[in-house]
Design an enzyme around this catalytic site. Structure first.
Site, mmCIF file in Angstrom:
data_model
loop_
_atom_site.group_PDB
_atom_site.id
_atom_site.type_symbol
_atom_site.label_atom_id
_atom_site.label_comp_id
_atom_site.label_asym_id
_atom_site.label_seq_id
_atom_site.Cartn_x
_atom_site.Cartn_y
_atom_site.Cartn_z
ATOM 1 N N ASP A 174 0.847 -1.189 0.000
ATOM 2 C CA ASP A 174 0.000 0.000 0.000
ATOM 3 C C ASP A 174 0.889 1.248 0.000
ATOM 4 O OD1 ASP A 174 -2.308 1.828 0.809
ATOM 5 O OD2 ASP A 174 -3.295 -0.120 0.959
ATOM 6 N N HIS A 210 -3.678 6.009 3.558
ATOM 7 C CA HIS A 210 -4.437 4.842 3.108
ATOM 8 C C HIS A 210 -3.901 3.546 3.698
ATOM 9 C CE1 HIS A 210 -5.803 1.759 0.172
ATOM 10 N NE2 HIS A 210 -6.853 2.547 0.025
ATOM 11 N N ASN A 305 -13.861 -0.637 -7.155
ATOM 12 C CA ASN A 305 -14.951 0.321 -6.907
ATOM 13 C C ASN A 305 -15.539 0.870 -8.195
ATOM 14 O OD1 ASN A 305 -14.574 0.216 -4.087
ATOM 15 N ND2 ASN A 305 -12.883 1.660 -4.248
ATOM 16 N N SER A 370 -11.182 -1.188 -0.509
ATOM 17 C CA SER A 370 -9.906 -1.149 0.218
ATOM 18 C C SER A 370 -10.099 -1.399 1.697
ATOM 19 C CB SER A 370 -9.244 0.224 0.051
ATOM 20 O OG SER A 370 -8.592 0.352 -1.169
#
Length: 406
Positions: A174, A210, A305, A370
């Site tokens: 990430d 994130h 998404n 996520s």
């Protein structure tokens, strides 16, 4: 030879703030850009991922530490430059090598060199490298609740509550992790950045947020502060493939998987909350996922998404033993409006209005697949996963199973 143009998006669509007094403030999903958006400028000019046929390079033996891995990768680079000397490869234009999940290298090449390499019998595939990026965050500022102690987000409760982790590692591919966050146990010794320029090249410390949010859902500590994760206190390794601005190179993700293949153990779990925001499939990434999974290391991936069938997206489309693709459901157990769906999806998990850790020792509430994926990562690290019912309002004929602890 393939020549793709792609932009990869970390799969978070977000409403952000600090921990509030209650959990009734549902964040609304924010639609991702349309598939028709122009992404033609997002491939990286003259930079290519070259995958070699298995056995072309000497199989590297070094395992178990970051230093041993780096030594073996340096040796592979020398081998590549020697073995492919007729292609003008040198220490400057060979940007990276890998040899555990896949065998190959990343290099800056002219079109003539690409054409010549594509005709070499040792080469499996050549693909343009691509920019990866996070979707933009919508921020809702607020004040932290100073008396909150081990707040349990609704998603943690729905999947079975927190449980002690088994002695395994969560590899978070990430934007890095806040290495000093008081609510996280980060293995800084094995953490690594694959970003090659700027402040992010020096450390796996998260400058975006994130990755820290993902890590908190997996394993935020039971330490009387902040939130608590699915597997509180689990060993977290930060593998940074996104810089502080949310951008990175697609090849860095393959390098991160290679690092896990070299240093991970059977029973570990990789969390990859990454994927393309438009339809795109990539055999190199898919095969790297499969190779890691074949070592007994579980790989958990966000479905995406794009409100689309995940069969059209890498690496979410990958099926197989030890591989899990996760869709996003809300607190009412409905599939989120933006969540991808389809046959690759193994489970749905909470992904809408999820409180978790944030950079600077903070906390935020964000949404997306996520956020769903790390719930399953935590389950796999603390007993396993099974079906706990089925989601409502699914978008295909097969309703997704809801992930809960086995």
């Amino acid at each position: 030879m393939k020549n793709f143009k792609l932009k990869i998006a970390a799969l978070a669509i977000v409403s952000a703030g600090f921990i509030a007094c209650n959990n009734s403030e549902d964040a609304q999903d924010i639609a991702t850009p349309n598939a028709s958006d122009d992404i033609s400028t997002d491939f990286i000019t003259n930079k290519y991922i070259v995958v070699l046929k298995e056995g072309t390079l000497k199989a590297p033996q070094a395992r178990g530490s970051k230093q041993a891995y780096e030594t073996s990768i340096a040796a592979l680079k020398s081998e590549v430059i020697t073995d492919f000397k007729d292609f003008n490869l040198n220490s400057d234009n060979v940007k990276a090598t890998f040899g555990y999940a896949l065998q190959g290298f990343v290099a800056e090449l002219t079109q003539a060199e690409v054409k010549k390499l594509s005709n070499d019998s040792r080469v499996e595939s050549i693909e343009n490298d691509f920019q990866i990026s996070l979707e933009p965050f919508k921020k809702e500022e607020g004040q932290a609740e100073t008396n909150r102690r081990d707040y349990t987000p609704w998603g943690i409760t729905r999947v079975g509550g927190p449980a002690s982790p088994i002695n395994r590692t969560a590899w978070i591919v990430d934007s890095g992790i806040d290495l000093d966050h008081p609510d996280l146990r980060v293995d800084t010794g094995r953490s690594r950045t694959f970003v090659t320029s700027g402040a992010d090249a020096s450390s796996a410390n998260d400058r975006n947020g994130h990755g820290t949010h993902v890590a908190g859902t997996v394993g935020a500590l039971s330490n009387n502060i902040g939130v608590i994760g699915v597997a509180p206190g689990v060993n977290l390794v930060a593998l940074k493939v996104l810089a502080g601005n949310g951008n990175g190179d697609f090849s860095w993700t393959i390098q991160a998987l290679d690092y896990v293949a070299a240093n991970g153990r059977s029973g570990d779990v990789v969390n990859m909350s990454l994927g393309p925001r438009t339809r795109y499939t990539d055999n190199a990434t898919d095969n790297a996922v499969r190779r890691v999974a074949s070592r007994g290391i579980r790989v958990v991936m966000a479905a995406g998404n794009s409100n689309d069938n995940s069969i059209y997206y890498s690496p979410a489309r990958v099926n197989g033993t030890n591989i899990y693709t996760i869709s996003n459901m809300d607190i009412n157990e409905r599939i989120a409006a933006t969540s991808n769906y389809g046959s690759p999806v193994d489970y749905a998990a909470p992904g809408t209005s999820i409180w978790s850790t944030w950079i600077g020792g903070g906390y935020r509430n964000i949404s997306g697949t996520s956020m769903a994926a790390p719930h399953v990562t935590g389950l796999l690290l603390s007993g396993g996963v099974r079906s706990g019912g089925f989601v409502r309002s699914d978008k295909d004929s097969n309703r997704d199973r809801i992930a809960v602890r086995r």
